[in-house]
Every structure is written in C-alpha cells, then in structure tokens.
Design a protein around this motif. Sequence first.
Motif, PDB file in Angstrom:
ATOM      1  N   ARG A   1       0.803  -1.213   0.000  1.00 16.31           N
ATOM      2  CA  ARG A   1       0.000   0.000   0.000  1.00 16.31           C
ATOM      3  C   ARG A   1       0.841   1.270   0.000  1.00 16.31           C
ATOM      4  O   ARG A   1       0.268   2.365   0.005  1.00 16.31           O
ATOM      5  CB  ARG A   1      -0.973   0.020   1.180  1.00 16.31           C
ATOM      6  N   ASP A   2       2.168   1.172   0.023  1.00 14.94           N
ATOM      7  CA  ASP A   2       2.997   2.357  -0.185  1.00 14.94           C
ATOM      8  C   ASP A   2       3.043   2.679  -1.674  1.00 14.94           C
ATOM      9  O   ASP A   2       2.652   1.866  -2.524  1.00 14.94           O
ATOM     10  CB  ASP A   2       4.416   2.127   0.340  1.00 14.94           C
ATOM     11  N   SER A   3       3.533   3.867  -2.005  1.00 16.53           N
ATOM     12  CA  SER A   3       3.597   4.295  -3.401  1.00 16.53           C
ATOM     13  C   SER A   3       4.931   4.970  -3.665  1.00 16.53           C
ATOM     14  O   SER A   3       5.494   5.638  -2.792  1.00 16.53           O
ATOM     15  CB  SER A   3       2.439   5.250  -3.733  1.00 16.53           C
TER      16      SER A   3
ATOM     17  N   THR B   1      11.027  -2.083  -5.372  1.00 16.78           N
ATOM     18  CA  THR B   1       9.794  -1.551  -4.798  1.00 16.78           C
ATOM     19  C   THR B   1       8.820  -2.629  -4.340  1.00 16.78           C
ATOM     20  O   THR B   1       7.885  -2.321  -3.607  1.00 16.78           O
ATOM     21  CB  THR B   1       9.095  -0.642  -5.817  1.00 16.78           C
TER      22      THR B   1
ATOM     23  N   ALA C   1       4.786  -2.330  -3.749  1.00 15.60           N
ATOM     24  CA  ALA C   1       4.361  -0.928  -3.709  1.00 15.60           C
ATOM     25  C   ALA C   1       3.885  -0.482  -5.093  1.00 15.60           C
ATOM     26  O   ALA C   1       4.353  -0.973  -6.131  1.00 15.60           O
ATOM     27  CB  ALA C   1       5.504  -0.043  -3.224  1.00 15.60           C
ATOM     28  N   TRP C   2       2.986   0.470  -5.100  1.00 12.49           N
ATOM     29  CA  TRP C   2       2.481   1.046  -6.351  1.00 12.49           C
ATOM     30  C   TRP C   2       3.539   1.994  -6.893  1.00 12.49           C
ATOM     31  O   TRP C   2       3.946   2.939  -6.221  1.00 12.49           O
ATOM     32  CB  TRP C   2       1.175   1.780  -6.086  1.00 12.49           C
ATOM     33  N   THR C   3       4.022   1.748  -8.128  1.00 10.29           N
ATOM     34  CA  THR C   3       5.116   2.501  -8.712  1.00 10.29           C
ATOM     35  C   THR C   3       4.652   3.220  -9.969  1.00 10.29           C
ATOM     36  O   THR C   3       3.987   2.621 -10.821  1.00 10.29           O
ATOM     37  CB  THR C   3       6.297   1.574  -9.066  1.00 10.29           C
TER      38      THR C   3
ATOM     39  N   THR D   1       0.506  12.103  -2.025  1.00 12.24           N
ATOM     40  CA  THR D   1       0.188  10.747  -2.482  1.00 12.24           C
ATOM     41  C   THR D   1       1.321   9.758  -2.264  1.00 12.24           C
ATOM     42  O   THR D   1       1.087   8.642  -1.785  1.00 12.24           O
ATOM     43  CB  THR D   1      -0.177  10.769  -3.975  1.00 12.24           C
ATOM     44  N   PHE D   2       2.559  10.123  -2.584  1.00 12.99           N
ATOM     45  CA  PHE D   2       3.639   9.145  -2.696  1.00 12.99           C
ATOM     46  C   PHE D   2       4.520   9.120  -1.452  1.00 12.99           C
ATOM     47  O   PHE D   2       4.924  10.163  -0.930  1.00 12.99           O
ATOM     48  CB  PHE D   2       4.489   9.444  -3.929  1.00 12.99           C
ATOM     49  N   SER D   3       4.840   7.919  -1.008  1.00 19.11           N
ATOM     50  CA  SER D   3       5.703   7.743   0.155  1.00 19.11           C
ATOM     51  C   SER D   3       7.137   8.153  -0.151  1.00 19.11           C
ATOM     52  O   SER D   3       7.829   8.695   0.711  1.00 19.11           O
ATOM     53  CB  SER D   3       5.677   6.277   0.614  1.00 19.11           C
TER      54      SER D   3
END
Length: 241
Positions: A49-51, A66, A69-71, A94-96
């Motif tokens: 769930r990180d981005s 990654t 994680a959403w990349t 939005t992004f970690s």
Amino acid sequence: MDLKDRAEKAFHQAFRADCLRDWYAGMQGHRVLELLRRELGSLCPLRFRDSFLELAPVPLVRPEWTGAAWTVQVGSGSAGLHAEPDRLPLASDTFSCVLVAHAGVSSVGPDAVIAEAARVLAPEGHLFLLEINACPPAGASSLGTFLPVGLQRRVYRRWLEQAGLGVRRQRTLSLLPGQLPQSLHRRLGRVDALAAPWLPFLGSCVLTVARRRDAAPLPPRGSRLRWSRLSVRPGGASQWA
C-alpha cells in the motif's frame, strides 16, 4: 515555440537519454545504482500500500526494489505515465517516496520540477535528488562534462528547501568523471568508493535526500499545562527551585 524548436528539443532529450542509458550500463553506473538501492532501502523501505514515484529521463528503479508498492514512472520513453514533470496529473500528498534524477540537466526549470515532486510527496515522505555530470544539457560546452556536480551541492539543497522540504543528508556517490574509459573505472572503483565521502565538492555524482516534515498541530488551549511557563527570579532561578 515552433515545430523546429520542438523537434530540436526532442532530439536533444533523446540524445541525453541515450547517453544516460549507456552510462548506467557501465561500471560507474552500476556502482551508483547499487548505492541508490541501498539508500532507498534504508531511508524509505516500501511496504504493501505504499507508493513510489520516479521522475527520470531513463528508468532507474528496478521492480524488485519496490516490491508490492504502487510505482509510477514519468519522463522516460517506457514510462507508464506520460506527462510533463513540472505539471503532474497526480493528487497531492500521495507518494511515500519520490526519486528525481537528473533534473539539473534534463529540465529547463529544475526548481519547478522539484516543487511539483514535493507537492505529490506524502507527509513524512522522502525525496531523493540524484545528479551526475556524465551527460550535460544541450548547448553546454565540453568543459561542463568535467566540472564536478559537487560544486552545486548548495544549489541542490536550496531547491529542496525552497520546496518546503528539510534536507536530511547529502552524499557523494562517485568522484570519477563519467567520460573515463571503462578500464579505468574498473581499476579505480575501490579507490573511488573510499575517497568519495572525503571529497564531496569533487563529486561527479551527488545524492541529496530530503524529508517532508509537516508542523504538528498545537494542542487545544484548555489542555495546555498552566505551569508550562515558569516565572524567573532576578537571580535566574525559577520560583519552583
């Protein structure tokens, strides 16, 4: 801007992308990518769930870095999202983690690109700014390829601070000029790794890491302790001493 200018701009961007792709395929590029991977894993471990957002003219981050994680990649020919790096169609906070690579040589306004990257960065998130001197911008003299990017360390910090971020660390990843033959990079690789931390202003590759630290809200007025401000006697001692 007419069509001729657009075509020329596209040509120079493609030329720099080819130059960077060749550089990362060499010995020095492999060492820099490995150091970048370690920094990302240390300061920004990505979980489910990180981005992660990558703004670079060529893809640098490998899928195994990654994990789940959403990349999102922006800027390269194989990017999943085609957009101008200074006008991202992405929501704020939005992004970690965000990686901005080669903004100094690949963008007309690098400060605008970093400000946009900071906008989409989530609170407590990290922004990684990577700069090298292997591929100069279009129109630059050949001397520019040999000037250390370490001389611009304060400029990189100022870009990040103007975007509202706090610089956490700045690390020199390499000292050797990118134009050296691969045989010299192979022989001097160990010396380069040992000397780079001690000669930051001679760096040919600099990584600056910043963090978004939002101010914590003040507690309600009624919850503040009444004795938080202690009166002081003329001698300098508190009345509670």
